[in-house]
Design a protein around this motif. Structure first.
Motif, PDB file in Angstrom:
ATOM      1  N   GLU A  12       0.807  -1.158  -0.032  1.00 31.42           N
ATOM      2  CA  GLU A  12      -0.036   0.205  -0.047  1.00 31.42           C
ATOM      3  C   GLU A  12       0.795   1.191  -0.070  1.00 31.42           C
ATOM      4  N   ALA A  13       2.188   1.207   0.668  1.00 29.88           N
ATOM      5  CA  ALA A  13       2.997   2.237   0.923  1.00 29.88           C
ATOM      6  C   ALA A  13       3.441   2.735  -0.594  1.00 29.88           C
ATOM      7  N   ALA A  36      -8.168   9.111  -7.903  1.00 31.89           N
ATOM      8  CA  ALA A  36      -6.941   8.261  -7.865  1.00 31.89           C
ATOM      9  C   ALA A  36      -7.345   7.539  -6.160  1.00 31.89           C
ATOM     10  N   ALA A  37      -7.770   6.262  -6.341  1.00 30.20           N
ATOM     11  CA  ALA A  37      -7.991   5.564  -5.344  1.00 30.20           C
ATOM     12  C   ALA A  37      -7.011   4.368  -5.317  1.00 30.20           C
ATOM     13  N   ILE A  38      -6.940   3.774  -4.084  1.00 30.34           N
ATOM     14  CA  ILE A  38      -6.014   2.665  -3.812  1.00 30.34           C
ATOM     15  C   ILE A  38      -7.079   1.886  -3.104  1.00 30.34           C
ATOM     16  N   ALA A  39      -7.056   0.432  -3.731  1.00 30.02           N
ATOM     17  CA  ALA A  39      -7.690  -0.565  -3.271  1.00 30.02           C
ATOM     18  C   ALA A  39      -6.534  -1.672  -2.493  1.00 30.02           C
ATOM     19  N   LYS A  46     -10.531  -9.562   2.687  1.00 29.92           N
ATOM     20  CA  LYS A  46     -11.394  -8.007   2.844  1.00 29.92           C
ATOM     21  C   LYS A  46     -10.381  -7.051   2.166  1.00 29.92           C
ATOM     22  N   ILE A  47     -11.135  -6.311   1.518  1.00 30.94           N
ATOM     23  CA  ILE A  47     -10.541  -5.114   0.477  1.00 30.94           C
ATOM     24  C   ILE A  47     -10.800  -3.681   1.178  1.00 30.94           C
ATOM     25  N   ASP A 101     -17.128   2.440  -6.774  1.00 29.83           N
ATOM     26  CA  ASP A 101     -16.593   1.591  -5.479  1.00 29.83           C
ATOM     27  C   ASP A 101     -16.960  -0.012  -5.879  1.00 29.83           C
ATOM     28  N   LYS A 102     -17.949  -0.283  -6.602  1.00 29.54           N
ATOM     29  CA  LYS A 102     -18.226  -1.613  -6.630  1.00 29.54           C
ATOM     30  C   LYS A 102     -17.173  -2.311  -7.638  1.00 29.54           C
ATOM     31  N   PHE A 103     -16.943  -1.306  -8.832  1.00 30.20           N
ATOM     32  CA  PHE A 103     -16.025  -1.926  -9.591  1.00 30.20           C
ATOM     33  C   PHE A 103     -14.592  -2.271  -9.312  1.00 30.20           C
ATOM     34  N   MET A 104     -14.203  -1.340  -8.267  1.00 24.34           N
ATOM     35  CA  MET A 104     -12.705  -1.297  -7.580  1.00 24.34           C
ATOM     36  C   MET A 104     -12.647  -2.569  -6.846  1.00 24.34           C
ATOM     37  N   LYS A 105     -13.946  -2.894  -5.940  1.00 26.05           N
ATOM     38  CA  LYS A 105     -13.773  -3.991  -5.150  1.00 26.05           C
ATOM     39  C   LYS A 105     -13.849  -5.312  -6.032  1.00 26.05           C
ATOM     40  N   GLU A 106     -14.749  -5.160  -7.104  1.00 23.76           N
ATOM     41  CA  GLU A 106     -14.510  -6.636  -7.998  1.00 23.76           C
ATOM     42  C   GLU A 106     -13.461  -6.834  -8.576  1.00 23.76           C
ATOM     43  N   LEU A 107     -12.603  -5.754  -9.136  1.00 22.86           N
ATOM     44  CA  LEU A 107     -11.411  -5.923  -9.715  1.00 22.86           C
ATOM     45  C   LEU A 107     -10.384  -6.307  -8.773  1.00 22.86           C
ATOM     46  N   SER A 108     -10.465  -5.840  -7.376  1.00 25.22           N
ATOM     47  CA  SER A 108      -9.327  -6.161  -6.430  1.00 25.22           C
ATOM     48  C   SER A 108      -9.200  -7.417  -5.855  1.00 25.22           C
ATOM     49  N   THR A 109     -10.278  -8.350  -6.059  1.00 24.67           N
ATOM     50  CA  THR A 109     -10.489  -9.764  -5.647  1.00 24.67           C
ATOM     51  C   THR A 109      -9.264 -10.603  -6.302  1.00 24.67           C
ATOM     52  N   SER A 110      -8.886 -10.088  -7.241  1.00 26.70           N
ATOM     53  CA  SER A 110      -7.720 -10.886  -7.960  1.00 26.70           C
ATOM     54  C   SER A 110      -6.528 -10.517  -7.412  1.00 26.70           C
ATOM     55  N   LEU A 111      -6.267  -9.538  -6.527  1.00 28.07           N
ATOM     56  CA  LEU A 111      -4.882  -9.194  -5.838  1.00 28.07           C
ATOM     57  C   LEU A 111      -4.767 -10.252  -4.780  1.00 28.07           C
ATOM     58  N   GLN A 112      -3.276 -10.352  -4.497  1.00 23.09           N
ATOM     59  CA  GLN A 112      -2.849 -11.143  -3.234  1.00 23.09           C
ATOM     60  C   GLN A 112      -2.846 -10.217  -1.868  1.00 23.09           C
ATOM     61  N   PRO A 113      -2.968 -10.900  -0.932  1.00 18.26           N
ATOM     62  CA  PRO A 113      -2.905 -10.343   0.558  1.00 18.26           C
ATOM     63  C   PRO A 113      -1.830  -9.495   0.729  1.00 18.26           C
ATOM     64  N   GLY A 114      -2.117  -8.214   0.998  1.00 14.94           N
ATOM     65  CA  GLY A 114      -0.787  -7.183   1.053  1.00 14.94           C
ATOM     66  C   GLY A 114      -0.813  -6.299  -0.118  1.00 14.94           C
ATOM     67  N   ASN A 115      -1.184  -6.746  -1.227  1.00 18.34           N
ATOM     68  CA  ASN A 115      -1.039  -6.120  -2.441  1.00 18.34           C
ATOM     69  C   ASN A 115      -2.083  -4.843  -2.497  1.00 18.34           C
ATOM     70  N   ALA A 116      -1.612  -3.939  -3.382  1.00 16.40           N
ATOM     71  CA  ALA A 116      -2.580  -2.708  -3.407  1.00 16.40           C
ATOM     72  C   ALA A 116      -2.693  -2.256  -4.993  1.00 16.40           C
ATOM     73  N   ALA A 117      -3.933  -1.890  -5.311  1.00 16.38           N
ATOM     74  CA  ALA A 117      -4.079  -1.438  -6.758  1.00 16.38           C
ATOM     75  C   ALA A 117      -4.320  -0.021  -6.812  1.00 16.38           C
ATOM     76  N   LEU A 118      -3.737   0.732  -7.533  1.00 14.72           N
ATOM     77  CA  LEU A 118      -3.985   2.136  -7.681  1.00 14.72           C
ATOM     78  C   LEU A 118      -4.670   2.329  -9.001  1.00 14.72           C
ATOM     79  N   PHE A 119      -5.911   2.911  -8.738  1.00  9.72           N
ATOM     80  CA  PHE A 119      -6.956   3.242  -9.790  1.00  9.72           C
ATOM     81  C   PHE A 119      -6.930   4.862 -10.017  1.00  9.72           C
ATOM     82  N   VAL A 120      -6.582   5.066 -11.461  1.00  8.51           N
ATOM     83  CA  VAL A 120      -6.497   6.599 -11.487  1.00  8.51           C
ATOM     84  C   VAL A 120      -7.244   6.564 -12.764  1.00  8.51           C
ATOM     85  N   LEU A 121      -8.087   7.799 -12.864  1.00  2.00           N
ATOM     86  CA  LEU A 121      -9.148   8.255 -13.809  1.00  2.00           C
ATOM     87  C   LEU A 121      -8.551   9.465 -14.307  1.00  2.00           C
TER      88      LEU A 121
END
Length: 183
Positions: A12-13, A36-39, A46-47, A101-121
């Motif tokens: 996340e950092a 610019a959100a981070i999941a 838990k996301i 938000d729903k889209f970000m949570k759905e896409l983030s389910t493929s992440l490994q624990p501890g990983n973070a996804a940066l969403f930039v519009l």
């Protein structure tokens, strides 16, 4: 038209560091972003979403102001501020700004624990300068709405080694040193 870019980072950092870099580029007018959100994927699946703009707090502040103003007209400023803040917070919580938000949570389910996804519009971008600024920052492109050539340029920039730093001036490899005379 806006473009969406989703980049996965190991922590996340690191994702937050990249978000701050993009915000800095926005201050230089090289990029204009809408969101610019981070999941973050936590242990147990838990996301957590870390939004750039907290709409609940913004709604509460705005509602409190308007409630205070209207309450002052009817000689009940405290009651008006309380009702305004509560209704503003509710309205802010129900408002979704930027990436869904729903889209970000759905896409983030493929992440490994501890990983973070940066969403930039992205609304506008000076591609060559932004790609140079983020060169070698790492991350893996998960999803974009860019065309194939732009997406490949982004992947290449993230994977490239950072720009070489100039070496400080000093003696060259063929310079000889004179040892100090023995005293």
């Amino acid at each position: 038209m806006s473009d969406l870019v989703v980049i996965v980072y190991s922590t996340e950092a690191k994702a937050e560091e990249m978000r701050q870099k993009i915000i800095g580029l926005q201050k230089e007018y090289l990029i204009q972003i809408s969101d610019a959100a981070i999941a973050v994927m936590h242990e147990g699946g838990k996301i957590k979403l870390n939004q750039l703009l907290n709409t609940t707090a913004l709604g509460a502040a705005s509602g409190g102001f308007w409630g205070l103003l209207i309450g002052a007209i009817f000689l009940m400023p405290v009651f008006g501020a309380a009702i305004g803040a509560a209704s503003g917070a509710l309205g802010g919580a129900l408002t979704d700004y930027g990436v869904d938000d729903k889209f970000m949570k759905e896409l983030s389910t493929s992440l490994q624990p501890g990983n973070a996804a940066l969403f930039v519009l992205i609304q506008k971008i000076t591609s060559d300068k932004v790609l140079e600024a983020i060169k070698g920052t790492g991350g893996v492109v998960l999803k974009t709405s860019l065309d194939h050539s732009q997406e490949q340029k982004l992947r290449d920039a993230l994977a490239a080694s950072p720009a070489a730093q100039p070496l400080p001036p000093g003696p060259g490899p063929d310079a000889t040193t004179n040892p100090a005379p023995a005293a």
